[in-house]
Design a protein around this motif. Structure first.
Motif, PDB file in Angstrom:
ATOM      1  N   ASP A 225     -28.039 -25.905 -46.721  1.00  0.00           N
ATOM      2  CA  ASP A 225     -27.935 -26.584 -45.412  1.00  0.00           C
ATOM      3  C   ASP A 225     -28.234 -28.064 -45.585  1.00  0.00           C
ATOM      4  O   ASP A 225     -29.268 -28.437 -46.140  1.00  0.00           O
ATOM      5  CB  ASP A 225     -28.975 -26.005 -44.445  1.00  0.00           C
ATOM      6  N   GLY A 226     -27.363 -28.905 -45.105  1.00  0.00           N
ATOM      7  CA  GLY A 226     -27.625 -30.342 -45.162  1.00  0.00           C
ATOM      8  C   GLY A 226     -27.132 -31.006 -46.433  1.00  0.00           C
ATOM      9  O   GLY A 226     -27.242 -32.225 -46.566  1.00  0.00           O
ATOM     10  N   LEU A 227     -26.617 -30.225 -47.383  1.00  0.00           N
ATOM     11  CA  LEU A 227     -26.120 -30.848 -48.618  1.00  0.00           C
ATOM     12  C   LEU A 227     -24.615 -31.063 -48.530  1.00  0.00           C
ATOM     13  O   LEU A 227     -23.879 -30.181 -48.080  1.00  0.00           O
ATOM     14  CB  LEU A 227     -26.429 -29.951 -49.821  1.00  0.00           C
ATOM     15  N   ASP A 228     -24.191 -32.200 -49.018  1.00  0.00           N
ATOM     16  CA  ASP A 228     -22.749 -32.454 -48.998  1.00  0.00           C
ATOM     17  C   ASP A 228     -22.096 -31.685 -50.153  1.00  0.00           C
ATOM     18  O   ASP A 228     -22.778 -31.224 -51.073  1.00  0.00           O
ATOM     19  CB  ASP A 228     -22.481 -33.962 -49.077  1.00  0.00           C
ATOM     20  N   PRO A 229     -20.760 -31.517 -50.136  1.00  0.00           N
ATOM     21  CA  PRO A 229     -20.086 -30.687 -51.160  1.00  0.00           C
ATOM     22  C   PRO A 229     -20.352 -31.149 -52.581  1.00  0.00           C
ATOM     23  O   PRO A 229     -20.524 -30.328 -53.478  1.00  0.00           O
ATOM     24  CB  PRO A 229     -18.611 -30.835 -50.794  1.00  0.00           C
ATOM     25  N   ILE A 230     -20.438 -32.466 -52.788  1.00  0.00           N
ATOM     26  CA  ILE A 230     -20.663 -32.954 -54.148  1.00  0.00           C
ATOM     27  C   ILE A 230     -22.061 -32.552 -54.609  1.00  0.00           C
ATOM     28  O   ILE A 230     -22.259 -32.074 -55.732  1.00  0.00           O
ATOM     29  CB  ILE A 230     -20.501 -34.499 -54.196  1.00  0.00           C
ATOM     30  N   MET A 231     -23.007 -32.726 -53.728  1.00  0.00           N
ATOM     31  CA  MET A 231     -24.383 -32.397 -54.075  1.00  0.00           C
ATOM     32  C   MET A 231     -24.544 -30.891 -54.268  1.00  0.00           C
ATOM     33  O   MET A 231     -25.287 -30.444 -55.143  1.00  0.00           O
ATOM     34  CB  MET A 231     -25.322 -32.913 -52.970  1.00  0.00           C
ATOM     35  N   ARG A 232     -23.840 -30.101 -53.434  1.00  0.00           N
ATOM     36  CA  ARG A 232     -23.894 -28.642 -53.599  1.00  0.00           C
ATOM     37  C   ARG A 232     -23.451 -28.246 -55.002  1.00  0.00           C
ATOM     38  O   ARG A 232     -24.079 -27.431 -55.664  1.00  0.00           O
ATOM     39  CB  ARG A 232     -22.944 -27.959 -52.619  1.00  0.00           C
ATOM     40  N   LYS A 233     -22.372 -28.890 -55.427  1.00  0.00           N
ATOM     41  CA  LYS A 233     -21.821 -28.563 -56.744  1.00  0.00           C
ATOM     42  C   LYS A 233     -22.853 -28.888 -57.834  1.00  0.00           C
ATOM     43  O   LYS A 233     -23.043 -28.117 -58.778  1.00  0.00           O
ATOM     44  CB  LYS A 233     -20.534 -29.359 -56.959  1.00  0.00           C
ATOM     45  N   LYS A 234     -23.499 -30.035 -57.651  1.00  0.00           N
ATOM     46  CA  LYS A 234     -24.495 -30.424 -58.654  1.00  0.00           C
ATOM     47  C   LYS A 234     -25.658 -29.432 -58.679  1.00  0.00           C
ATOM     48  O   LYS A 234     -26.116 -29.010 -59.737  1.00  0.00           O
ATOM     49  CB  LYS A 234     -25.045 -31.816 -58.315  1.00  0.00           C
ATOM     50  N   VAL A 235     -26.131 -29.066 -57.464  1.00  0.00           N
ATOM     51  CA  VAL A 235     -27.269 -28.150 -57.361  1.00  0.00           C
ATOM     52  C   VAL A 235     -26.938 -26.811 -57.991  1.00  0.00           C
ATOM     53  O   VAL A 235     -27.696 -26.269 -58.804  1.00  0.00           O
ATOM     54  CB  VAL A 235     -27.685 -27.986 -55.884  1.00  0.00           C
TER      55      VAL A 235
ATOM     56  N   GLY B 166     -30.680 -34.190 -46.083  1.00  0.00           N
ATOM     57  CA  GLY B 166     -30.017 -33.825 -47.333  1.00  0.00           C
ATOM     58  C   GLY B 166     -30.832 -34.278 -48.536  1.00  0.00           C
ATOM     59  O   GLY B 166     -30.979 -33.531 -49.519  1.00  0.00           O
ATOM     60  N   MET B 167     -31.359 -35.504 -48.472  1.00  0.00           N
ATOM     61  CA  MET B 167     -32.149 -36.019 -49.597  1.00  0.00           C
ATOM     62  C   MET B 167     -33.452 -35.241 -49.760  1.00  0.00           C
ATOM     63  O   MET B 167     -33.927 -35.037 -50.878  1.00  0.00           O
ATOM     64  CB  MET B 167     -32.446 -37.512 -49.376  1.00  0.00           C
ATOM     65  N   GLN B 168     -33.987 -34.788 -48.638  1.00  0.00           N
ATOM     66  CA  GLN B 168     -35.206 -33.972 -48.728  1.00  0.00           C
ATOM     67  C   GLN B 168     -34.889 -32.643 -49.420  1.00  0.00           C
ATOM     68  O   GLN B 168     -35.670 -32.137 -50.213  1.00  0.00           O
ATOM     69  CB  GLN B 168     -35.781 -33.734 -47.335  1.00  0.00           C
ATOM     70  N   LYS B 169     -33.699 -32.105 -49.084  1.00  0.00           N
ATOM     71  CA  LYS B 169     -33.295 -30.844 -49.714  1.00  0.00           C
ATOM     72  C   LYS B 169     -33.094 -31.049 -51.219  1.00  0.00           C
ATOM     73  O   LYS B 169     -33.523 -30.214 -52.034  1.00  0.00           O
ATOM     74  CB  LYS B 169     -31.983 -30.376 -49.074  1.00  0.00           C
ATOM     75  N   GLN B 170     -32.471 -32.173 -51.572  1.00  0.00           N
ATOM     76  CA  GLN B 170     -32.287 -32.486 -52.999  1.00  0.00           C
ATOM     77  C   GLN B 170     -33.645 -32.581 -53.689  1.00  0.00           C
ATOM     78  O   GLN B 170     -33.833 -32.084 -54.798  1.00  0.00           O
ATOM     79  CB  GLN B 170     -31.572 -33.827 -53.156  1.00  0.00           C
ATOM     80  N   SER B 171     -34.596 -33.236 -52.996  1.00  0.00           N
ATOM     81  CA  SER B 171     -35.934 -33.404 -53.569  1.00  0.00           C
ATOM     82  C   SER B 171     -36.585 -32.049 -53.802  1.00  0.00           C
ATOM     83  O   SER B 171     -37.233 -31.820 -54.835  1.00  0.00           O
ATOM     84  CB  SER B 171     -36.821 -34.232 -52.624  1.00  0.00           C
ATOM     85  N   ALA B 172     -36.391 -31.145 -52.826  1.00  0.00           N
ATOM     86  CA  ALA B 172     -36.995 -29.811 -52.948  1.00  0.00           C
ATOM     87  C   ALA B 172     -36.408 -29.073 -54.146  1.00  0.00           C
ATOM     88  O   ALA B 172     -37.136 -28.427 -54.921  1.00  0.00           O
ATOM     89  CB  ALA B 172     -36.766 -29.020 -51.666  1.00  0.00           C
TER      90      ALA B 172
END
Lengths: 603, 235
Positions: free
Chosen positions: B155-165, B130-136
């Motif tokens: 893929d691999g992101l939690d709901p909170i992170m998805r919302k942020k992205v 997930g953190m790698q996906k955030q980094s990308a």
């Protein structure tokens, strides 16, 4: 605006940052092999100073014969190439890197440049260290700056060539293991192919002169050439660098047409798979047929073909499941090609064996045979009659060589004197500028009976070379006995190292040499096999000043005996001596008579 | 703006793209859906300049994509299979990408880094998936691209992170008219953010249209239901 861009400084920096550790490891490998050892010879460490002399170590470094340097000159370029192009081997990296703002040309050129820098800088730093330690041109040091610069250029050439070959291998292959193996193999594949062809020619073509081919096989790469020769000349470097540049351009073109989706495959071009498969077939078939199973005849080649085909297909397709229609097609094609190659050699379809030049078309000929008087048993003939005799002898040699081949199965033992063989090499220089070289193994008896051969032994070329002995001019001559079968002077069992000086005047020595040259002229045709035993062996030393060296050089190759030059400082600074080793055979009646009269032998 | 015309690509005997045409307007968020093997990733690899078309063309802002540095400079890409240089940290990647992309934004980098809570000095290869996906996402968005191409991005992101992205992405769409093409199997997620969708099957586009028009025509079918309908599956 970026259309003409061919280089990315950012990617270059990043490559150096990512792979600097490779260069660092290589730097230490180099430093342990060169500068560290060299330092021990300049008096910093008395214990290690016993290893070897500095000039010797410098010599092997400058000729690129230092094993550590030679090893790193090949390994580092291959590893660097594999490292900088490794992104081509995985789907994720190939996608991300090619989505970055680079064209394929920028990627190729920048990666090529950064890989070459990584490959060369460790050597360059060590070269500078060696330069500081050796201090060329200082004091009595015989090493010059030009030697160091040539070493730098030669090493750059070897590294660049090996790197270019490895880059080509990386571009055509699709995974890291195959890239690495191919990177190394690419540097030797041409050498191996030429050696295989040489093997076929040597087996099937009578007269095939393999020595020059062996050499040219090693010339295929500067790395292999360095193994057999002492360093590279400037022109050789320029040629190899030009070839490396062509290989780089071909790699760039292939990079452009490379299908990135095939990363992970052993080879990403179908034609490379086919080529690799065939190289396996050709090399393994040749090795088994010509070497391992030579006695099995055609069976050896068939076994090699089967092994080579299966191995080659498994490697190039990266699978054990190789039995399909495409592979069957390859099987048929490869079998046909190998059959054609074997047929072409065995039937001599190109007329190699029949090629004997007409005497009118020959400018000069060199013949090399142990029977010619002299240690350097090569003689050059340019007289029309001699050339005619040689072309006639050439035909005879073919028959004699055929007799040797036919008699192999009849022999009872190799020690039988009837089966003593002699190698005769003929090197034609044709008037059209081309060369034609042939070499035959013949029975000694057959050669000694050949009238054309005896005619050559009586030729001016041979007689004049023998006469040189009686015409030697020198400031001072000394005569030694190095071997004496019938001693009056010295011990019967004395060896070469226990030379015995003879107390003879200059006139006596000249008289003896004159007599010996007459004896040799008479006996060379009378006893072409040198069947007469040596009564004793003399060594003549002619001392001369360096200014007379040029006049002596002709003796080096022309004299009728083994010749050597040595320094002779005891006779004055810079003076030299030419050594002539002269066996006195039982038929040398004039010489023996004089030796008896001088009390040297009693025979 | 993305325009794909009559695109064809074969791998040996297999035809991955078979005369595909597609159009994405500037500032639109386009959802690309399709079953496995339908050609989504192949299309994306053409749009990112990785693959060369056998036939047809791919253009971004009117320029051909393949081997075009100018197009690549304006394109951000978050792949399905992530890749970072070995041993590299976010800080090292920032330094590298900053040198490549003139539009790189350090301000955006610092904001997103703080928002995602990532350690810029840690090796990315040691981050969780997930953190790698955030980094990308972080690195791709900091290049301030005109066109963003995302392959299975959440893929691999939690709901909170998805919302942020999605927040950052849609913010750029609103602020800079960034064009987004998303390939995903998560149809519910796409339904919430896409303006247009295209359904891909066997290398061809079966359906393309605005989501609001689609819903009107399809009588309030969900995207998932529409997908099944177009693919001939049963609900």
């Amino acid at each position: 605006m970026n259309k003409g861009k061919i280089f990315s400084a950012a990617l270059f920096r990043e490559n150096i940052k990512r792979f600097w550790s490779l260069a660092a490891v290589a730097f230490f490998m180099y430093i342990m092999s060169g500068p560290f050892v060299l330092m021990q010879t300049v008096g910093y460490n008395k214990f290690f100073a016993i290893f070897s002399g500095r000039s010797y170590l410098l010599g092997i470094l400058l000729e690129n014969h230092n094993p550590g340097f030679l090893f790193m000159h090949l390994v580092l370029p291959v590893v660097s190439a594999v490292a900088v192009f490794s992104y081509l081997n995985r789907t994720n990296s190939v996608g991300v890197v090619h989505a970055m703002p680079f064209s394929r040309r920028v990627l190729f050129i920048t990666n090529y440049a950064s890989g070459l820098v990584l490959s060369f800088v460790p050597f360059l730093l060590n070269w500078l260290l060696c330069l500081v330690i050796a201090r060329p041109g200082v004091g009595t040091n015989a090493v010059h700056m030009s030697d160091f610069l040539l070493w730098l250029l030669g090493s750059f050439t070897i590294i660049t060539f090996a790197f270019s070959m490895a880059v080509l291998a990386c571009v055509v292959s699709g995974n890291t293991v195959i890239s690495t193996l191919s990177g190394f193999a690419a540097n030797f594949v041409v050498v191996v192919l030429i050696v295989c062809f040489c093997g076929y020619a040597a087996k099937f073509l009578a007269g095939f002169y393999s020595d020059i081919i062996w050499d040219s096989a090693f010339y295929a790469s500067p790395w292999t050439r360095t193994i057999i020769e002492d360093g590279l000349s400037v022109w050789q470097c320029i040629i190899y660098l030009a070839v490396a540049a062509v290989i780089a351009v071909v790699s760039d073109i292939l990079y452009h047409v490379r299908q990135l989706e095939r990363c992970g495959d052993s080879y990403v071009f179908d034609w490379v798979q086919t080529l690799i498969g065939f190289i396996f077939v050709f090399v393994i078939t040749s090795l088994t047929g010509l070497l391992f199973f030579e006695g099995m005849g055609i069976g050896g080649y068939i076994i090699g073909f089967i092994i080579g085909f299966i191995t080659g297909q498994m490697v190039s397709l990266k699978t054990l499941h190789i039995f399909n229609r495409k592979v069957l097609r390859n099987l048929i094609i490869f079998a046909v090609i190998m059959a054609l190659i074997l047929t072409a050699f065995s039937l001599d379809v190109f007329g190699f064996e029949k090629r004997i030049p007409k005497a009118d078309n020959v400018e000069s000929v060199e013949i090399e045979t142990r029977f010619f008087p002299g240690y350097y048993s090569t003689r050059k003939f340019d007289d029309a009659d001699d050339i005619a005799a040689i072309t006639a002898l050439h035909k005879e040699l073919q028959d004699m060589a055929a007799k040797v081949t036919e008699s192999i199965s009849d022999r009872n033992g190799y020690d039988d004197d009837r089966y003593r063989q002699e190698s005769v090499t003929i090197r034609y220089a044709l008037k059209n500028g081309r060369r034609l070289w042939r070499q035959y193994a013949v029975f000694t008896d057959d050669l000694a009976k050949s009238e054309n051969y005896l005619k050559l032994l009586a030729s001016d070329e041979i007689i004049n070379s023998i006469k040189l002995l009686g015409e030697l001019k020198a400031d001072e001559k000394e005569l030694y006995v190095v071997y004496n079968e019938y001693p009056v002077v010295g011990e019967a069992d004395m060896g070469v190292s226990n030379q015995f000086t003879l107390d003879l005047t200059q006139e006596q020595i000249n008289e003896l040499m004159q007599a010996m040259s007459y004896d040799m002229i008479e006996s060379v045709a009378a006893d072409p096999r040198y069947s007469q035993a040596a009564v004793c062996e003399l060594e003549l030393r002619c001392y001369f000043r360096p200014s007379a060296f040029a006049a002596y050089e002709r003796y080096y190759t022309g004299a009728s005996c083994f010749t050597q030059f040595i320094d002779a400082p005891e006779k004055g600074e810079g003076n030299m001596a030419a050594l002539f080793q002269l066996p006195v055979r039982s038929g040398y009646s004039r010489t023996i008579k004089l030796l008896n009269s001088y009390g040297i032998i009693k025979y | 703006m993305i325009r794909v015309n009559d695109l064809e690509k074969s791998f040996g005997e297999f035809k991955a793209l078979n005369g595909l045409s597609l159009h994405v307007d500037k500032g639109a968020v386009y959802g690309l859906i399709g079953p496995n093997g339908s050609g989504k990733t192949t299309l994306i690899k053409h749009l990112t300049g990785v693959m060369k078309p056998d036939k047809g063309s791919c253009e971004i802002n009117g320029m051909p994509v393949y081997d075009n540095i100018d197009v690549k400079l304006m394109t951000g890409y978050v792949p399905d299979e992530l890749y970072f240089f070995g041993n590299y940290s976010l800080k090292a990647m920032r330094s590298y990408l900053k040198a490549l992309y003139p539009a790189w934004s350090d301000e955006r980098y610092r904001t997103m880094l703080a928002d995602f809570g990532l350690n810029e000095n840690g090796r990315i290869s040691r981050f969780s998936k997930g953190m790698q996906k955030q980094s990308a996402f972080l690195l791709a968005l900091c290049t301030r691209p005109d066109v963003m191409i995302l392959d299975e991005p959440i893929d691999g992101l939690d709901p909170i992170m998805r919302k942020k992205v999605w927040g950052y992405l849609l913010g750029d769409v609103a602020d800079r008219q960034m064009t987004v093409l998303i390939s995903s199997h998560n149809l519910r997620e796409l339904e919430g953010i896409c303006d247009c969708v295209g359904i891909l099957s066997q290398g061809k586009l079966l359906f393309e249209g605005r989501l609001d028009e689609l819903k009107g025509k399809a009588k309030d079918m969900s995207l998932e239901e529409l997908f099944f309908y177009e693919m001939g599956g049963e609900l």
